[in-house]
Scaffold this motif. Structure first.
Motif, PDB file in Angstrom:
ATOM      1  N   GLU A 281      52.288  32.153   8.018  1.00 30.42           N
ATOM      2  CA  GLU A 281      51.029  31.434   7.127  1.00 30.42           C
ATOM      3  C   GLU A 281      51.528  30.465   6.157  1.00 30.42           C
ATOM      4  O   GLU A 281      51.077  29.572   5.535  1.00 30.42           O
ATOM      5  N   ILE A 282      52.682  31.128   5.373  1.00 35.21           N
ATOM      6  CA  ILE A 282      53.227  30.425   4.426  1.00 35.21           C
ATOM      7  C   ILE A 282      54.067  29.090   4.884  1.00 35.21           C
ATOM      8  O   ILE A 282      53.776  28.183   4.152  1.00 35.21           O
ATOM      9  N   ALA A 283      54.594  29.177   6.115  1.00 31.03           N
ATOM     10  CA  ALA A 283      55.259  28.195   6.604  1.00 31.03           C
ATOM     11  C   ALA A 283      54.352  26.842   6.890  1.00 31.03           C
ATOM     12  O   ALA A 283      54.375  25.664   6.544  1.00 31.03           O
ATOM     13  N   TYR A 284      52.976  27.235   7.350  1.00 31.70           N
ATOM     14  CA  TYR A 284      51.771  26.400   7.518  1.00 31.70           C
ATOM     15  C   TYR A 284      51.426  25.539   6.448  1.00 31.70           C
ATOM     16  O   TYR A 284      51.164  24.532   6.141  1.00 31.70           O
ATOM     17  N   GLU A 285      51.246  26.460   5.220  1.00 33.06           N
ATOM     18  CA  GLU A 285      50.714  26.116   4.096  1.00 33.06           C
ATOM     19  C   GLU A 285      51.666  25.141   3.323  1.00 33.06           C
ATOM     20  O   GLU A 285      51.316  24.010   2.953  1.00 33.06           O
ATOM     21  N   LEU A 286      53.119  25.346   3.424  1.00 30.20           N
ATOM     22  CA  LEU A 286      54.074  24.706   3.062  1.00 30.20           C
ATOM     23  C   LEU A 286      54.039  23.348   3.755  1.00 30.20           C
ATOM     24  O   LEU A 286      54.094  22.288   3.003  1.00 30.20           O
ATOM     25  N   ILE A 287      54.180  23.144   5.003  1.00 35.53           N
ATOM     26  CA  ILE A 287      54.031  21.883   5.674  1.00 35.53           C
ATOM     27  C   ILE A 287      52.761  21.201   5.149  1.00 35.53           C
ATOM     28  O   ILE A 287      52.964  19.751   4.922  1.00 35.53           O
ATOM     29  N   SER A 288      51.619  21.731   5.238  1.00 38.39           N
ATOM     30  CA  SER A 288      50.570  21.056   4.827  1.00 38.39           C
ATOM     31  C   SER A 288      50.379  20.416   3.671  1.00 38.39           C
ATOM     32  O   SER A 288      49.910  19.406   3.381  1.00 38.39           O
ATOM     33  N   THR A 289      51.393  20.853   2.738  1.00 39.04           N
ATOM     34  CA  THR A 289      51.610  20.114   1.331  1.00 39.04           C
ATOM     35  C   THR A 289      52.858  19.397   1.083  1.00 39.04           C
ATOM     36  O   THR A 289      53.042  18.653  -0.077  1.00 39.04           O
ATOM     37  N   LEU A 290      53.435  19.385   1.981  1.00 39.99           N
ATOM     38  CA  LEU A 290      54.820  18.457   1.936  1.00 39.99           C
ATOM     39  C   LEU A 290      54.450  17.056   1.962  1.00 39.99           C
ATOM     40  O   LEU A 290      53.628  16.656   2.437  1.00 39.99           O
ATOM     41  N   PRO A 291      55.141  16.547   1.114  1.00 40.19           N
ATOM     42  CA  PRO A 291      55.159  14.942   1.098  1.00 40.19           C
ATOM     43  C   PRO A 291      55.378  14.583   2.166  1.00 40.19           C
ATOM     44  O   PRO A 291      56.124  14.908   3.195  1.00 40.19           O
ATOM     45  N   GLU A 292      54.930  12.964   2.396  1.00 42.90           N
ATOM     46  CA  GLU A 292      54.930  12.477   3.704  1.00 42.90           C
ATOM     47  C   GLU A 292      56.275  12.518   4.479  1.00 42.90           C
ATOM     48  O   GLU A 292      56.347  12.922   5.721  1.00 42.90           O
ATOM     49  N   HIS A 293      57.236  11.971   3.769  1.00 42.41           N
ATOM     50  CA  HIS A 293      58.488  11.896   4.474  1.00 42.41           C
ATOM     51  C   HIS A 293      59.192  13.139   4.703  1.00 42.41           C
ATOM     52  O   HIS A 293      59.969  13.416   5.920  1.00 42.41           O
ATOM     53  N   GLN A 294      59.001  14.146   3.820  1.00 41.17           N
ATOM     54  CA  GLN A 294      59.671  15.376   4.172  1.00 41.17           C
ATOM     55  C   GLN A 294      59.035  16.087   5.379  1.00 41.17           C
ATOM     56  O   GLN A 294      59.617  16.680   6.208  1.00 41.17           O
ATOM     57  N   ARG A 295      57.537  15.726   5.441  1.00 41.93           N
ATOM     58  CA  ARG A 295      56.798  16.413   6.712  1.00 41.93           C
ATOM     59  C   ARG A 295      57.513  15.842   7.960  1.00 41.93           C
ATOM     60  O   ARG A 295      57.423  16.505   8.833  1.00 41.93           O
ATOM     61  N   LEU A 296      57.688  14.437   7.811  1.00 44.71           N
ATOM     62  CA  LEU A 296      58.171  13.678   9.132  1.00 44.71           C
ATOM     63  C   LEU A 296      59.402  14.352   9.350  1.00 44.71           C
ATOM     64  O   LEU A 296      59.838  14.194  10.449  1.00 44.71           O
ATOM     65  N   ILE A 297      60.271  14.423   8.394  1.00 43.45           N
ATOM     66  CA  ILE A 297      61.853  14.913   8.822  1.00 43.45           C
ATOM     67  C   ILE A 297      61.386  16.363   9.374  1.00 43.45           C
ATOM     68  O   ILE A 297      62.124  16.636  10.420  1.00 43.45           O
ATOM     69  N   VAL A 298      60.657  17.187   8.804  1.00 46.18           N
ATOM     70  CA  VAL A 298      60.425  18.495   9.656  1.00 46.18           C
ATOM     71  C   VAL A 298      59.866  18.189  11.080  1.00 46.18           C
ATOM     72  O   VAL A 298      60.343  18.924  11.930  1.00 46.18           O
ATOM     73  N   TYR A 299      59.046  17.065  11.166  1.00 48.53           N
ATOM     74  CA  TYR A 299      58.427  16.833  12.515  1.00 48.53           C
ATOM     75  C   TYR A 299      59.681  16.456  13.314  1.00 48.53           C
ATOM     76  O   TYR A 299      59.849  17.094  14.515  1.00 48.53           O
ATOM     77  N   ALA A 300      60.369  15.617  12.992  1.00 51.13           N
ATOM     78  CA  ALA A 300      61.893  15.458  13.871  1.00 51.13           C
ATOM     79  C   ALA A 300      62.384  16.531  13.983  1.00 51.13           C
ATOM     80  O   ALA A 300      62.979  16.938  15.378  1.00 51.13           O
ATOM     81  N   ILE A 301      62.729  17.437  13.259  1.00 50.96           N
ATOM     82  CA  ILE A 301      63.630  18.725  13.360  1.00 50.96           C
ATOM     83  C   ILE A 301      62.867  19.608  14.624  1.00 50.96           C
ATOM     84  O   ILE A 301      63.528  19.910  15.583  1.00 50.96           O
ATOM     85  N   SER A 302      61.605  19.680  14.502  1.00 49.15           N
ATOM     86  CA  SER A 302      60.885  20.523  15.387  1.00 49.15           C
ATOM     87  C   SER A 302      60.842  19.814  16.890  1.00 49.15           C
ATOM     88  O   SER A 302      61.171  20.708  17.832  1.00 49.15           O
ATOM     89  N   MET A 303      60.807  18.441  16.953  1.00 46.99           N
ATOM     90  CA  MET A 303      60.822  17.822  18.262  1.00 46.99           C
ATOM     91  C   MET A 303      62.461  18.042  18.760  1.00 46.99           C
ATOM     92  O   MET A 303      62.514  18.384  19.985  1.00 46.99           O
ATOM     93  N   LEU A 304      63.395  17.888  17.822  1.00 52.50           N
ATOM     94  CA  LEU A 304      64.739  18.070  18.465  1.00 52.50           C
ATOM     95  C   LEU A 304      64.982  19.310  18.794  1.00 52.50           C
ATOM     96  O   LEU A 304      65.781  19.743  19.731  1.00 52.50           O
ATOM     97  N   THR A 305      64.527  20.326  18.244  1.00 53.90           N
ATOM     98  CA  THR A 305      64.924  21.703  18.262  1.00 53.90           C
ATOM     99  C   THR A 305      64.200  22.006  19.722  1.00 53.90           C
ATOM    100  O   THR A 305      64.670  22.797  20.588  1.00 53.90           O
ATOM    101  N   LEU A 306      63.096  21.607  20.103  1.00 48.03           N
ATOM    102  CA  LEU A 306      62.474  21.862  21.283  1.00 48.03           C
ATOM    103  C   LEU A 306      63.240  21.333  22.517  1.00 48.03           C
ATOM    104  O   LEU A 306      63.433  21.714  23.486  1.00 48.03           O
ATOM    105  N   GLN A 307      63.864  19.968  22.270  1.00 47.92           N
ATOM    106  CA  GLN A 307      64.436  19.259  23.071  1.00 47.92           C
ATOM    107  C   GLN A 307      66.031  19.830  23.273  1.00 47.92           C
ATOM    108  O   GLN A 307      66.551  19.747  24.416  1.00 47.92           O
ATOM    109  N   GLY A 308      66.458  20.481  22.214  1.00 50.57           N
ATOM    110  CA  GLY A 308      67.995  21.047  22.336  1.00 50.57           C
ATOM    111  C   GLY A 308      68.735  19.677  21.722  1.00 50.57           C
ATOM    112  O   GLY A 308      68.360  18.524  22.046  1.00 50.57           O
ATOM    113  N   SER A 309      69.760  20.172  20.887  1.00 44.47           N
ATOM    114  CA  SER A 309      70.691  19.163  20.214  1.00 44.47           C
ATOM    115  C   SER A 309      71.223  18.447  21.297  1.00 44.47           C
ATOM    116  O   SER A 309      71.625  18.821  22.390  1.00 44.47           O
TER     117      SER A 309
END
Ligand code: ADP
Ligand code: MG
Length: 403
Positions: A281-309
């Motif tokens: 719950e806290i992770a989702y709340e954190l993400i929803s309030t992250l500034p745009e660029h930080q949120r997109l960095i987390v987005y990139a991280i989640s995509m890469l984590t799913l693909q594998g490094s």
């Protein structure tokens, strides 16, 4: 037939007052924060008496009691009739730009001008005029100030106001969850904001136990939770973060679980189960309030984590770790697909340390490897859920704001 709403109307065997366990509840006594409260009072007192006091800057991790202590002090102030200053408490998660902050000040004190769609310059003029007419002191509390997108403009505008006025003044109290927030300000704003500084350290396990005990007494029925179960919740939160908010969320979620299962008492298992939900719950709340660029960095991280490094084979056994460089490349690609400008890699590194501070990622230095010295980064939450959460936000975004 079962009576409709019977579940709703039935008295809970667990909760006495759910609200007392919510994070927005400010208890009558705040434990372990006497020093911090005294310091806030000391710094604000001259301003409250009508002199231009010092600006105050407060920081500490999430859930260390910053908001509660400030609200506690402001509540006390409200009951003192001799106070000369006017106060605006502003939650910058909601009011996250200079325009919105100025608008909030106007709606607090000059409501006739709010909602008229005046521009920044006009609103600013109204505020200055109002302060000057009888030498007021305006105290502006900017909670979660790091959420403001045009931060330098805001700090500059509010501190410069003092030069634009012959009488009265503006005093700022900024509160931030991130320490690297300082790096986001230009040196001039920085020195004007940091006239006085206050740090809130994380709570240790014993302190969290006390805080939880206080709230459990208010929130739960008698004998619903044992001291040892409270200590367990405190120990889990202390180990993770020292975050009282997380601890409280865990406690109330454990209560909900016990209620669902029809138990008479909250068990250790309920607490352990709740600790997982509370984190998410806290992770989702954190993400929803992250500034745009930080949120997109987390987005990139989640995509890469799913693909594998890309470099999986180079970091044997550490396959959930990503290279800092590949994340940056992915982030740039995402930004371009949104037809926006990426931030420089220098900013990127600052954002990564902010994300680490907030507990969203962990990082470690790889040492001298094949690719030289590099930082490895790992997402601390389930990537698929994080990705989906961010995507939801991306497609609902609307930025129709007059600046
Ligand atoms: P922050 O603003 O630093 O993130 P908050 O002030 O919002 O932290 O505190 C989070 C939660 O923990 C709130 O529900 C608050 O009531 C509770 N809390 C924090 N510090 C204390 C304390 N010292 N005593 C009692 N409750 C506290
Ligand atoms: Mg806060």
């Amino acid at each position: 037939m079962k009576e409709p709403f019977s579940d709703l109307l039935k008295e809970s065997p667990i909760f006495k007052n759910r609200n007392a366990l919510s994070q927005s509840y400010v208890p009558e006594t705040l434990l372990f924060r006497d020093k911090q409260i005294d310091y806030i009072v000391k710094i604000l007192t001259p301003s409250l008496k009508g002199d231009k006091g010092r600006n105050l800057f407060i920081y500490g991790k999430t859930g260390t009691g910053k908001t509660s202590c400030m609200k506690y002090v402001l509540d006390k102030v409200r009951n003192i009739s001799t106070v000369k200053a006017k106060i605006s408490y502003i939650n910058c998660r909601l009011h996250n730009s200079r325009y919105r902050v100025l608008n909030k000040i106007v709606s607090d004190h000059l409501p006739v001008y709010a909602k008229h769609g005046y521009g920044t310059v006009d609103i600013y003029g109204k505020i200055i005029h109002w302060i000057e007419e009888d030498s007021k002191i305006l105290i502006v509390v900017l909670d979660e100030i790091d959420m403001v997108t045009d931060l330098d403009d805001l700090v500059y505008t509010l501190t410069r106001a003092n030069n634009d006025m012959k009488n009265g003044g503006v005093v700022l109290a900024g509160i931030s969850n991130t320490i690297s927030f300082k790096d986001r300000l230009d040196p001039r704003s920085l020195s004007s904001l940091y006239e006085a500084e206050l740090v809130f350290p994380p709570y240790n396990s014993n302190e969290l136990s006390e805080i939880l005990r206080q709230r459990a007494e208010l929130g739960f029925k008698r004998d619903v939770i044992d001291p040892s179960t409270i200590n367990l919740a405190a120990a889990i939160s202390a180990k993770d973060s020292g975050d009282a908010r997380l601890a409280l969320m865990m406690l109330s979620n454990a209560g909900e679980l016990a209620e669902e299962k029809g138990e008479k008492k909250i068990t250790a298992d309920d607490v352990k189960e709740a600790s997982k939900n509370a984190e998410e719950e806290i992770a989702y709340e954190l993400i929803s309030t992250l500034p745009e660029h930080q949120r997109l960095i987390v987005y990139a991280i989640s995509m890469l984590t799913l693909q594998g490094s890309r470099y999986k084979k180079l970091v044997a056994g550490e396959d959930t770790y990503l290279f800092s460089g590949e994340i940056y490349d992915k982030y740039v690609a995402v930004i371009h697909s949104l037809r926006k400008e990426p931030k420089s890699s220098r900013w990127y590194r600052k954002y990564i340390s902010d994300l680490e501070m907030q507990g969203l990622v962990a990082t470690y230095e790889s040492g001298k490897g094949i690719r030289g010295h590099t930082k490895l980064i790992k997402l601390l939450y389930p990537p698929a859920k994080i990705k989906a959460t961010i995507e939801k936000g991306l497609f609902n975004e609307s930025e129709a704001e007059g600046k």
